[in-house]
Design a protein around this motif. Sequence first.
Motif, PDB file in Angstrom:
ATOM      1  N   ASP A 143       3.641   2.304  -0.661  1.00  0.00           N
ATOM      2  CA  ASP A 143       2.614   3.174  -0.262  1.00  0.00           C
ATOM      3  C   ASP A 143       1.922   4.189  -1.422  1.00  0.00           C
ATOM      4  N   PHE A 144       3.495   4.870  -1.949  1.00  0.00           N
ATOM      5  CA  PHE A 144       2.613   4.992  -2.520  1.00  0.00           C
ATOM      6  C   PHE A 144       1.785   5.176  -4.342  1.00  0.00           C
ATOM      7  N   ARG A 145       2.039   3.817  -4.730  1.00  0.00           N
ATOM      8  CA  ARG A 145       1.495   3.124  -5.659  1.00  0.00           C
ATOM      9  C   ARG A 145       0.673   2.937  -5.186  1.00  0.00           C
ATOM     10  N   ASP A 146      -0.314   2.716  -4.473  1.00  0.00           N
ATOM     11  CA  ASP A 146      -1.648   2.413  -3.413  1.00  0.00           C
ATOM     12  C   ASP A 146      -2.330   3.533  -3.695  1.00  0.00           C
ATOM     13  N   ASP A 147      -1.173   4.542  -2.868  1.00  0.00           N
ATOM     14  CA  ASP A 147      -2.306   6.142  -2.843  1.00  0.00           C
ATOM     15  C   ASP A 147      -2.626   6.182  -4.632  1.00  0.00           C
ATOM     16  N   PHE A 148      -1.607   6.322  -5.127  1.00  0.00           N
ATOM     17  CA  PHE A 148      -1.951   6.768  -6.634  1.00  0.00           C
ATOM     18  C   PHE A 148      -3.524   6.151  -7.431  1.00  0.00           C
ATOM     19  N   GLU A 149      -3.329   4.389  -7.011  1.00  0.00           N
ATOM     20  CA  GLU A 149      -4.518   4.073  -7.807  1.00  0.00           C
ATOM     21  C   GLU A 149      -6.051   4.628  -6.579  1.00  0.00           C
ATOM     22  N   THR A 150      -6.114   4.970  -5.020  1.00  0.00           N
ATOM     23  CA  THR A 150      -7.084   5.225  -4.464  1.00  0.00           C
ATOM     24  C   THR A 150      -7.076   6.881  -4.860  1.00  0.00           C
ATOM     25  N   LEU A 151      -6.658   7.564  -5.489  1.00  0.00           N
ATOM     26  CA  LEU A 151      -6.668   8.788  -6.571  1.00  0.00           C
ATOM     27  C   LEU A 151      -7.009   8.904  -7.554  1.00  0.00           C
ATOM     28  N   LEU A 152      -7.195   8.196  -8.273  1.00  0.00           N
ATOM     29  CA  LEU A 152      -8.174   7.814  -9.563  1.00  0.00           C
ATOM     30  C   LEU A 152      -9.109   7.154  -9.187  1.00  0.00           C
TER      31      LEU A 152
END
Length: 290
Positions: free
Chosen positions: A259-268
């Motif tokens: 979930d947080f891997r996806d969140d990091f990509e979204t923040l990018l």
Amino acid sequence: MVSDQGPVVESALLRSELIRLRKEKGMTQEQVAAALEWSPSKLIRVEGGKNAITRTDLQALLMVYGVTSESRQERLQALARGARATAWWDAYKGQVSDVFLSFIGYASGASYIRHFHNTIVPGLLQTREYAEYFVTGRASEMVRARAVRLRLQRQEEMAKRENPPRQYYILDEAVIRRHVGVKTDPGIMPRQLTSIADQAEQRDELTVRVIPFSAGAHLGVYGPFTLLEFDGGLGDVLYMEGMMGPSALMTGDDERIADFRDDFETLLEEALPQEESIALMRQVAEELMN
């Protein structure tokens, strides 16, 4: 040859390999223990990282698993030696939380560090004076000095690695706008921002990007987190800093890691490119000096 990943990561790599070998052999922990005339609890402690494994015991395990290649045996023995080594952060046991020390151990051996923060500069990027400011307060002078020493030692030890990890930071604009030290030394924050900008320009392995206020609300408002990746087949690790509660470290198959891997990509997607981020940090540094 074993890399300079440190005892926490080398121990995790060894345990992961031993569990994989056992499962490939189609054996349960009880069956392996019986074959070696061990108690099942001994193997459970070894696979769980509760007990270090001796050279003799490891050799016996590898024989049961059919590992006959000398090079492979030596690689695993080297991991075992590394896992038994004393870590520099052991000096801080009892002084900071076990969760944070475990995180330091994993981060010290990571090949890729991804970090988001919404309030302060990440520890691995802090200048001494910025770090000193953030450990002021009710703590004793000795405790404050130890906290600063730990932050700076993490930076020093990371720089010693033969293959330093890639580091990718995303910062909310609030991090660079907050004038830390304005009441004592207005130059602390400008110097901190200049330091980050200089490092981002000079170090190929370092990327720093800023999410501007104009992006509006984003997933990072829920708090800072760090994702660690490793060479050697070890799974990712997630560390969530305790802003509103205790800090937490997740390993293995914990679904929050994905979930947080996806969140990091979204923040990018919300962040400015590195060049624009560096320009913004230098601009803010100038503004804070005036």
